[in-house]
Scaffold this active site. Structure first.
Site, mmCIF file in Angstrom:
data_model
loop_
_atom_site.group_PDB
_atom_site.id
_atom_site.type_symbol
_atom_site.label_atom_id
_atom_site.label_comp_id
_atom_site.label_asym_id
_atom_site.label_seq_id
_atom_site.Cartn_x
_atom_site.Cartn_y
_atom_site.Cartn_z
ATOM 1 N N ASN A 45 -7.838 17.384 -4.692
ATOM 2 C CA ASN A 45 -7.380 17.653 -6.058
ATOM 3 C C ASN A 45 -7.991 16.648 -7.015
ATOM 4 O OD1 ASN A 45 -5.597 15.845 -4.680
ATOM 5 N ND2 ASN A 45 -4.019 16.137 -6.210
ATOM 6 N N ILE A 46 -8.300 17.135 -8.203
ATOM 7 C CA ILE A 46 -8.947 16.328 -9.237
ATOM 8 C C ILE A 46 -8.139 16.488 -10.518
ATOM 9 C CG2 ILE A 46 -11.074 15.889 -10.515
ATOM 10 C CD1 ILE A 46 -12.587 17.306 -8.215
ATOM 11 N N GLU A 47 -7.433 15.419 -10.879
ATOM 12 C CA GLU A 47 -6.556 15.491 -12.056
ATOM 13 C C GLU A 47 -7.298 15.054 -13.308
ATOM 14 O OE1 GLU A 47 -2.945 13.425 -10.944
ATOM 15 O OE2 GLU A 47 -2.417 15.069 -9.570
ATOM 16 N N CYS A 56 -6.849 22.048 -8.184
ATOM 17 C CA CYS A 56 -6.273 21.861 -6.849
ATOM 18 C C CYS A 56 -7.381 21.746 -5.802
ATOM 19 C CB CYS A 56 -5.407 23.051 -6.468
ATOM 20 S SG CYS A 56 -3.915 23.220 -7.435
ATOM 21 N N GLU A 58 -7.713 23.188 -2.946
ATOM 22 C CA GLU A 58 -8.173 24.458 -2.368
ATOM 23 C C GLU A 58 -9.259 25.084 -3.245
ATOM 24 O OE1 GLU A 58 -5.110 23.424 -2.963
ATOM 25 O OE2 GLU A 58 -3.630 24.374 -1.664
ATOM 26 N N CYS A 89 -0.643 26.556 -4.259
ATOM 27 C CA CYS A 89 0.050 27.059 -5.453
ATOM 28 C C CYS A 89 -0.352 28.518 -5.698
ATOM 29 C CB CYS A 89 -0.290 26.186 -6.663
ATOM 30 S SG CYS A 89 -1.937 26.522 -7.338
ATOM 31 N N CYS A 92 -4.059 29.131 -6.507
ATOM 32 C CA CYS A 92 -4.924 28.987 -5.330
ATOM 33 C C CYS A 92 -4.772 30.175 -4.383
ATOM 34 C CB CYS A 92 -4.626 27.676 -4.607
ATOM 35 S SG CYS A 92 -5.214 26.239 -5.535
HETATM 36 N N1 THU Z 1 -2.135 20.477 -5.785
HETATM 37 C C1 THU Z 1 -3.159 20.887 -4.982
HETATM 38 O O1 THU Z 1 -4.216 20.244 -4.948
HETATM 39 N N2 THU Z 1 -2.984 22.005 -4.233
HETATM 40 C C2 THU Z 1 -1.864 22.764 -4.253
HETATM 41 O O2 THU Z 1 -1.867 23.864 -3.732
HETATM 42 C C3 THU Z 1 -0.648 22.229 -4.867
HETATM 43 C C4 THU Z 1 -0.882 21.201 -5.920
HETATM 44 C C5 THU Z 1 -2.324 19.277 -6.589
HETATM 45 C C6 THU Z 1 -2.491 19.526 -8.065
HETATM 46 C C7 THU Z 1 -2.022 18.211 -8.646
HETATM 47 O O3 THU Z 1 -3.120 17.310 -8.675
HETATM 48 C C8 THU Z 1 -1.003 17.695 -7.650
HETATM 49 O O4 THU Z 1 -1.203 18.437 -6.464
HETATM 50 C C9 THU Z 1 0.436 17.833 -8.103
HETATM 51 O O5 THU Z 1 0.693 19.131 -8.505
#
Ligand code: THU
Length: 132
Positions: A45-47, A56, A58, A89, A92
């Site tokens: 994941n890259i915020e 996300c 995935e 999520c 995804c």
């Molecule tokens: N996140 C994912 O990378 N995959 C998911 O399916 C659920 C959520 C990440 C997004 C965000 O960076 C962090 O988890 C919190 O939501």
């Protein structure tokens, strides 16, 4: 998917998770996607400070794969550090269905807990190109 193939995918997702850029949520996720030709493509994941632009793990893995010319996929694994295993999520799930079809989706945590889903079990009655 045999057990050693699945474990290899989980291990790749675990390594990908270490690269997560999650300074806001601190919630680190790793994904690993296996192509039909046997390649493993990782994502984390890259915020982003705007939060809404976060990607996300995935989707990062799938979009990396697509941008590298891969089109056929066998399986995906998602690793998080949660007791109750973290599922993809909704966004995804839609993207997994669109690009991978009904593949196995393995969920795992850092303690070795593993659960198995499929893209179809996670996204019943999906919308896809068959409606267009
Ligand atoms: N996140 C994912 O990378 N995959 C998911 O399916 C659920 C959520 C990440 C997004 C965000 O960076 C962090 O988890 C919190 O939501």
């Amino acid at each position: 998917m045999n057990v050693s193939n699945e474990q290899e995918l989980i291990d790749a997702a675990r390594v990908a998770r270490e690269k997560a850029h999650a300074p806001y949520s601190k919630f680190r996720v790793g994904a690993a996607l296996r192509t039909k030709s046997g390649k493993i493509i990782q994502g984390c994941n890259i915020e982003n400070a705007t939060l809404g632009l976060t990607l996300c793990a995935e989707r990062v893995a799938i979009f990396k794969a697509i941008s590298e010319g891969e089109r056929e996929f066998d399986a995906i694994a998602v690793v998080c550090d949660t007791e109750i295993l973290t599922p993809p999520c909704g966004s995804c799930r839609q993207i997994i269905w669109e690009f991978c079809g009904d593949i196995p989706v393995t969920l795992a945590n850092l303690k070795g807990k593993v659960e198995r889903e499929t893209a179809g079990s996670l996204l019943p009655r999906p919308f896809d190109r068959s409606f267009l």
